[in-house]
Design a protein around this motif. Structure first.
Motif, PDB file in Angstrom:
ATOM      1  N   LEU A  19       5.191   0.335 -10.508  1.00 52.88           N
ATOM      2  CA  LEU A  19       4.215  -0.601 -11.075  1.00 52.88           C
ATOM      3  C   LEU A  19       4.853  -1.961 -11.324  1.00 52.88           C
ATOM      4  O   LEU A  19       4.243  -3.005 -11.056  1.00 52.88           O
ATOM      5  N   SER A  20       6.092  -1.942 -11.821  1.00 46.95           N
ATOM      6  CA  SER A  20       6.813  -3.188 -12.050  1.00 46.95           C
ATOM      7  C   SER A  20       7.093  -3.908 -10.729  1.00 46.95           C
ATOM      8  O   SER A  20       6.937  -5.136 -10.624  1.00 46.95           O
ATOM      9  N   ASP A  21       7.486  -3.140  -9.713  1.00 46.32           N
ATOM     10  CA  ASP A  21       7.763  -3.734  -8.399  1.00 46.32           C
ATOM     11  C   ASP A  21       6.505  -4.353  -7.793  1.00 46.32           C
ATOM     12  O   ASP A  21       6.557  -5.436  -7.188  1.00 46.32           O
ATOM     13  N   LEU A  22       5.367  -3.674  -7.953  1.00 48.93           N
ATOM     14  CA  LEU A  22       4.106  -4.194  -7.411  1.00 48.93           C
ATOM     15  C   LEU A  22       3.694  -5.479  -8.118  1.00 48.93           C
ATOM     16  O   LEU A  22       3.155  -6.403  -7.490  1.00 48.93           O
ATOM     17  N   GLU A  23       3.965  -5.543  -9.418  1.00 50.73           N
ATOM     18  CA  GLU A  23       3.636  -6.757 -10.171  1.00 50.73           C
ATOM     19  C   GLU A  23       4.420  -7.947  -9.630  1.00 50.73           C
ATOM     20  O   GLU A  23       3.884  -9.054  -9.490  1.00 50.73           O
ATOM     21  N   GLN A  24       5.687  -7.719  -9.295  1.00 50.63           N
ATOM     22  CA  GLN A  24       6.505  -8.794  -8.732  1.00 50.63           C
ATOM     23  C   GLN A  24       6.042  -9.182  -7.326  1.00 50.63           C
ATOM     24  O   GLN A  24       6.105 -10.352  -6.939  1.00 50.63           O
ATOM     25  N   LEU A  25       5.560  -8.188  -6.577  1.00 47.71           N
ATOM     26  CA  LEU A  25       5.113  -8.444  -5.207  1.00 47.71           C
ATOM     27  C   LEU A  25       3.850  -9.297  -5.144  1.00 47.71           C
ATOM     28  O   LEU A  25       3.576  -9.934  -4.125  1.00 47.71           O
ATOM     29  N   LEU A  70       0.834  -1.200   0.000  1.00 52.20           N
ATOM     30  CA  LEU A  70       0.000   0.000   0.000  1.00 52.20           C
ATOM     31  C   LEU A  70       0.872   1.254   0.000  1.00 52.20           C
ATOM     32  O   LEU A  70       0.641   2.189  -0.780  1.00 52.20           O
ATOM     33  N   MET A  71       1.877   1.294   0.862  1.00 56.06           N
ATOM     34  CA  MET A  71       2.766   2.446   0.920  1.00 56.06           C
ATOM     35  C   MET A  71       3.558   2.587  -0.378  1.00 56.06           C
ATOM     36  O   MET A  71       3.786   3.693  -0.865  1.00 56.06           O
ATOM     37  N   LEU A  72       3.968   1.470  -0.948  1.00 52.80           N
ATOM     38  CA  LEU A  72       4.705   1.499  -2.210  1.00 52.80           C
ATOM     39  C   LEU A  72       3.825   2.064  -3.325  1.00 52.80           C
ATOM     40  O   LEU A  72       4.283   2.866  -4.148  1.00 52.80           O
ATOM     41  N   ALA A  73       2.555   1.664  -3.352  1.00 59.10           N
ATOM     42  CA  ALA A  73       1.634   2.171  -4.365  1.00 59.10           C
ATOM     43  C   ALA A  73       1.407   3.674  -4.201  1.00 59.10           C
ATOM     44  O   ALA A  73       1.327   4.409  -5.195  1.00 59.10           O
ATOM     45  N   LEU A  74       1.323   4.133  -2.965  1.00 54.64           N
ATOM     46  CA  LEU A  74       1.165   5.570  -2.730  1.00 54.64           C
ATOM     47  C   LEU A  74       2.393   6.333  -3.207  1.00 54.64           C
ATOM     48  O   LEU A  74       2.272   7.445  -3.762  1.00 54.64           O
ATOM     49  N   LEU A  75       3.569   5.761  -3.020  1.00 51.64           N
ATOM     50  CA  LEU A  75       4.787   6.368  -3.530  1.00 51.64           C
ATOM     51  C   LEU A  75       4.718   6.445  -5.049  1.00 51.64           C
ATOM     52  O   LEU A  75       5.092   7.470  -5.656  1.00 51.64           O
ATOM     53  N   GLY A  76       4.227   5.373  -5.666  1.00 55.39           N
ATOM     54  CA  GLY A  76       4.092   5.363  -7.120  1.00 55.39           C
ATOM     55  C   GLY A  76       3.165   6.455  -7.619  1.00 55.39           C
ATOM     56  O   GLY A  76       3.437   7.118  -8.627  1.00 55.39           O
ATOM     57  N   HIS A  77       2.064   6.665  -6.907  1.00 53.73           N
ATOM     58  CA  HIS A  77       1.138   7.729  -7.311  1.00 53.73           C
ATOM     59  C   HIS A  77       1.771   9.105  -7.143  1.00 53.73           C
ATOM     60  O   HIS A  77       1.579   9.994  -7.988  1.00 53.73           O
TER      61      HIS A  77
END
Length: 476
Positions: free
Chosen positions: A402-408, A380-387
């Motif tokens: 986005l690439s990092d979240l896909e791997q996660l 969630l925090m990573l996605a907020l950073l992405g935004h």
């Protein structure tokens, strides 16, 4: 402060040692006198009341013992009192006196149990605990006294007290809101249920754990919410007047069933049954803000913080409600106050970052989210950073997230709602709606914020946005 050591007093019933002399007869009535606060801590009264609530619940399992209610004993607060005179006025055999002090995050409690009939101190002990483990004070006090006095409890009393101890440990672990804490809490609540299969509060605790596993992205909604609903339903079958169970069910009705009418009914019932139950007010405020009832939402969030003044979960939640209500400056002020006390509070960093971003302070927002990612490792925090990267024009960095979240996704649950937010920040509305539709399919919990979430403001004019609101029943 009168209630803090009621558990100590509870044991007085068992102090009778069955000796032949009349003076050694069992103590069947007791009062807990207001404790002296040596530290003059503004939070001392809250701490005492919090402990008292759990201790009184424990006492209710021992019907042979008459304990003077807190509301009566509170009248002695701040007075220079003679325990023997109080004993006569309240018609009790024994009293508890004591002192409390605080050093940083450690509270120290000295308690003394006095037999008024024989003018003798039966027991005295000092206990040191972290403030964050305030619910465990009662458990340790009662357990130690039972052991030291070799109390003889009947089978049913032993079962009830043991189950209650597991319940307290479960709530204490649940309050930490961590992956390990929530899983440990489930074990404690299950142990309580194994001892007492009709323990409604333990089932409500289980429901809360499964709900929070979804909130923190540890479990998918489809896996967590059905278990939560089963546990909350069981709790209400056992005790339909249990506020905690109604609050748990309201959370499920809101985040999983998308039933606005029943959600509000359950929250109002929970608050009616137990007005001091902070989670009911907290979750109700989330519902209210999601349906644009901002003033009511803020009032409920403030009430939550008042009821739990030592809880960073409660105080940071107020910052979140300010943010969703459009009161960005108040959100920033609230979160900064928390971080001055606890720099490791990642919820406060989350909401502060969002508020900074809303004001166009992208450098500050990115810094908060980067710190939050380090603290929590949360998708969630990573996605907020992405935004934040996307909104500030750092498209390459946003794409990397986005690439990092896909791997996660192979390791943790990644909310499609948060992925949609990144695409919205990049201005790619087609991808944003694609991921929002996926969020609908998965019944993503964050969809209930869709109508008021500023990160999707640019999608409002698109017809598909209105269709989404209808799907999740956020349109009247």
């Amino acid at each position: 402060m009168a209630g803090v050591i009621i558990a100590v007093a509870a044991v007085a019933y068992f102090v009778g040692r069955r000796e032949s002399s009349a003076s050694a007869s069992a103590i069947q009535s007791i009062a807990v006198l207001p404790f002296i606060d040596d530290s003059s801590d503004v939070d001392a009264e809250y701490i005492n009341d919090k402990i008292a609530e759990s201790l009184i619940n424990s006492l209710s399992k021992l019907p042979q013992l008459r304990v003077v209610p807190r509301s009566v004993v509170a009248s002695y607060k701040g007075k220079d009192i003679d325990p023997r005179k109080v004993g006569q006025e309240l018609n009790v055999r024994a009293v508890v006196t004591g002192r409390m002090s605080r050093r940083g995050d450690i509270i120290s409690i000295q308690a003394d149990l006095i037999d008024l009939q024989n003018v003798a101190q039966l027991w005295g002990q000092t206990y040191d605990h972290k403030v964050s483990d305030v619910l465990l004070v009662q458990d340790d006090i009662s357990r130690d006294i039972f052991e030291n006095l070799r109390l003889k409890l009947n089978v049913e009393e032993k079962k009830q007290l043991e189950a209650y101890r597991f319940y307290l440990k479960g709530r204490n672990a649940w309050n930490k809101r961590t992956d390990d804490g929530l899983k440990q809490a489930i074990e404690f609540f299950q142990q309580a249920i194994n001892i007492d299969p009709n323990y409604a509060q333990a089932y409500a605790g289980l429901a809360d754990c499964y709900n929070m596993l979804v909130v923190y992205g540890i479990t998918q909604p489809k896996d967590g919410f059905p278990k939560a609903k089963e546990a909350a339903t069981k709790a209400l079958e056992i005790d339909e007047k249990l506020a905690e169970a109604h609050a748990s069910m309201a959370f499920i009705k809101f985040r999983w069933d998308w039933d606005r009418v029943e959600t509000e009914q359950e929250f109002q019932e929970a608050i009616k049954l137990k007005p001091t139950y902070a989670p009911a007010h907290q979750w109700y405020s989330s519902f209210l803000v999601g349906v644009e009832r901002f003033d009511e939402a803020i009032a409920e969030a403030k009430r939550t913080a008042e009821l739990e003044p030592l809880s960073f979960v409660a105080s940071s939640h107020l910052g979140w409600i300010y943010y969703l209500s459009g009161q960005t400056d108040k959100s920033i002020d609230q979160c900064r106050k928390i971080l001055e006390i606890d720099p490791t509070s990642f919820p406060a960093r989350r909401y502060l970052g969002l508020a900074y971003e809303q004001k166009g302070m992208y450098t500050e927002a990115i810094n908060e989210f980067q710190t939050g990612v380090k603290l929590s490792g949360s998708p969630l925090m990573l996605a907020l950073l992405g935004h934040a990267y996307a909104a500030s024009g750092k498209k390459a960095e946003a794409q990397q997230v986005l690439s990092d979240l896909e791997q996660l996704q192979s390791q943790r649950y990644v909310s499609p709602y948060t992925v949609a937010a990144i695409y919205a920040g990049l201005g790619n509305q087609d991808e944003a709606f694609k991921w929002l539709e996926k969020a609908v399919d998965e019944r993503d919990i964050w969809l209930m914020n869709l109508k008021v979430d500023p990160v999707f403001a640019k999608l409002h004019s698109n017809r598909r946005f209105g269709d989404l609101l209808a799907q999740v029943r956020l349109r009247p």
